[in-house]
Design a protein around this motif. Structure first.
Motif, PDB file in Angstrom:
ATOM      1  N   TYR A 144      13.278   3.935  -0.474  1.00 26.99           N
ATOM      2  CA  TYR A 144      12.218   4.237  -1.187  1.00 26.99           C
ATOM      3  C   TYR A 144      12.448   5.814  -2.120  1.00 26.99           C
ATOM      4  CZ  TYR A 144       9.290   0.842   0.973  1.00 26.99           C
ATOM      5  OH  TYR A 144       8.650  -0.340   1.467  1.00 26.99           O
ATOM      6  N   THR A 170       4.463  -4.288  -4.636  1.00 27.20           N
ATOM      7  CA  THR A 170       3.225  -3.968  -3.597  1.00 27.20           C
ATOM      8  C   THR A 170       2.100  -3.235  -3.913  1.00 27.20           C
ATOM      9  OG1 THR A 170       4.945  -4.456  -1.920  1.00 27.20           O
ATOM     10  CG2 THR A 170       2.803  -2.903  -1.259  1.00 27.20           C
ATOM     11  N   HIS A 185      10.008  -7.284  -6.372  1.00 24.99           N
ATOM     12  CA  HIS A 185       8.457  -7.544  -6.014  1.00 24.99           C
ATOM     13  C   HIS A 185       7.643  -6.310  -6.355  1.00 24.99           C
ATOM     14  CE1 HIS A 185      10.052  -4.984  -2.309  1.00 24.99           C
ATOM     15  NE2 HIS A 185       8.891  -4.626  -2.495  1.00 24.99           N
ATOM     16  N   HIS A 201       4.084   0.371  -4.665  1.00 21.09           N
ATOM     17  CA  HIS A 201       5.277   0.664  -5.236  1.00 21.09           C
ATOM     18  C   HIS A 201       5.747  -0.523  -5.895  1.00 21.09           C
ATOM     19  CE1 HIS A 201       6.111  -0.977  -1.252  1.00 21.09           C
ATOM     20  NE2 HIS A 201       7.159  -1.744  -1.768  1.00 21.09           N
ATOM     21  N   HIS A 249       8.706 -12.047   0.102  1.00 19.92           N
ATOM     22  CA  HIS A 249       7.785 -11.334  -0.701  1.00 19.92           C
ATOM     23  C   HIS A 249       8.032 -11.104  -2.063  1.00 19.92           C
ATOM     24  CE1 HIS A 249       8.829  -7.662   0.789  1.00 19.92           C
ATOM     25  NE2 HIS A 249       8.038  -6.972   0.062  1.00 19.92           N
ATOM     26  N   GLU A 269      11.213   1.102  -5.037  1.00 22.21           N
ATOM     27  CA  GLU A 269      12.055   0.678  -3.591  1.00 22.21           C
ATOM     28  C   GLU A 269      13.578  -0.126  -4.391  1.00 22.21           C
ATOM     29  OE1 GLU A 269      10.023  -1.862  -1.240  1.00 22.21           O
ATOM     30  OE2 GLU A 269      11.544  -1.939   0.066  1.00 22.21           O
TER      31      GLU A 269
HETATM   32 FE   LIG Z   1       8.527  -3.102  -0.916  1.00 23.78          FE
END
Ligand SMILES: [Fe+2]
Length: 338
Positions: A256, A153, A151, A215, A198, A266
């Protein structure tokens, strides 16, 4: 609305030192280089189905150059472009490296998004071919190497408006959001195109600079691999910024750290699967463990850095009482919230 997007297919990031970033991805994350074209390097995880999932391009600062989603069909690509233009955003068609005719636009909060249907499926060289038919190639020999991209972000100045736009225009499901304990201000939300919590996250950006990234994340199969990755990174001089722990929202185990450009990466594993078509997003607060399910630590201030670095005073802090300012900057800084 027809199902427009299927999943995050790649991210293009910039690095002031492409060679240093690529070396790190190869040696310490376990990615492999598949193409070098005009100074831009294309990399893949061992389990990515397509040719590449991470593209490192030269740039003065670490940043997100574009984030790419594969559509669910050729028709969905045309429909998505139509819907974006009907929403008042003008994009452009181009031919991308192994993704054919693709549509790229800059969303209302300054984030470049690339949509494509065509892909080139990865075909491993004979010595890298897996003995298992569904695997694109052999499992990496780097400890804790991720299976695939997971993913991204981003940071945006209005979390709810960002989520609403991507929901209404492109059909992302809004899965959860976090508001401050101190005031009804949204600081985080998660959106998805599939069964994960997500593939697109959004954190509140208090700066005046658009299009920033907080990230991006890879997926590992097991918590054990994530713990091994953390151990090996530590042993090789790459500190862990936050984690390992478990997010309340999404319930993924997280870790992270930073790549040489300073961009945050991440590792994720676990978490729920959600197939509910009319899911209604619940509202979390940091004190409920939205970031750290165990509620037994505080999130480091460094986690509030997004990329590229922001300018000047935070726009969203203007007019906000002093006691809210700290919470806006890092809602998880209080012991028990991070
Ligand atoms: Fe994340």
């Amino acid at each position: 609305m027809m199902n427009l997007l299927s999943h995050l297919s790649y991210v293009t990031i910039t690095s002031p030192d492409v060679d240093a970033s690529v070396k790190f991805y190869e040696e310490h994350v376990g990615l492999t280089v598949v193409d070098r074209i005009d100074g831009v390097v294309y990399l893949r995880c061992w389990g990515d189905y397509y040719r590449y999932s991470v593209v490192v391009a030269p740039g003065d600062e670490p940043s997100l150059k574009t984030m790419a989603w594969r559509t669910s069909s050729p028709e969905a690509l045309e429909e998505a472009a139509k819907r974006i233009e009907a929403a008042g955003v003008e994009g452009e068609w181009f031919n991308g490296n192994t993704i054919g005719r693709a549509y790229r636009f800059v969303g209302p909060w300054g984030h470049s998004m690339t949509l494509h249907w065509d892909v080139e499926h990865h075909r491993a060289e004979p010595q890298m071919a897996s003995i298992f038919p569904d695997r694109p190639e052999k499992r990496s020999r780097v400890a804790g190497a991720p299976r695939q991209l997971d993913h991204v972000t981003i940071a945006a100045s209005d979390v709810d408006a960002f989520a609403a736009w991507y929901h209404e225009v492109l059909g992302f499901r809004i899965m959860a959001k976090t508001i401050l304990d101190e005031a009804p201000i949204s600081v985080f939300s998660v959106l998805t195109t599939n069964e994960k919590s997500h593939d697109l996250g959004v954190v509140l950006d208090g700066s005046t600079r658009g299009g920033r990234i907080n990230h991006y994340a890879f997926w590992v199969d097991t918590r054990e691999e994530l713990l091994i990755a953390a151990d090996v990174l530590m042993e090789n001089g790459y500190p862990i910024e936050y984690g390992p722990s478990i997010h309340g929202i999404g319930e993924q185990t997280f870790l992270y750290y930073r790549e040489p450009s300073s961009l945050r990466i991440e590792l994720n594993t676990g978490g729920y699967r959600n197939y509910v078509p009319d899911w209604e997003a619940n509202t979390w607060k940091p004190s409920l463990g939205s970031s750290n399910l165990y509620r037994n630590s505080a999130m480091p201030m460094s986690m509030t850095e997004s990329f590229p670095a922001a300018d000047g005073p935070s726009a969203t802090e203007e007019g906000v009482p002093d006691e809210i300012k700290d919470a806006l900057l890092n809602p998880y800084a209080v012991q028990g919230r991070g």
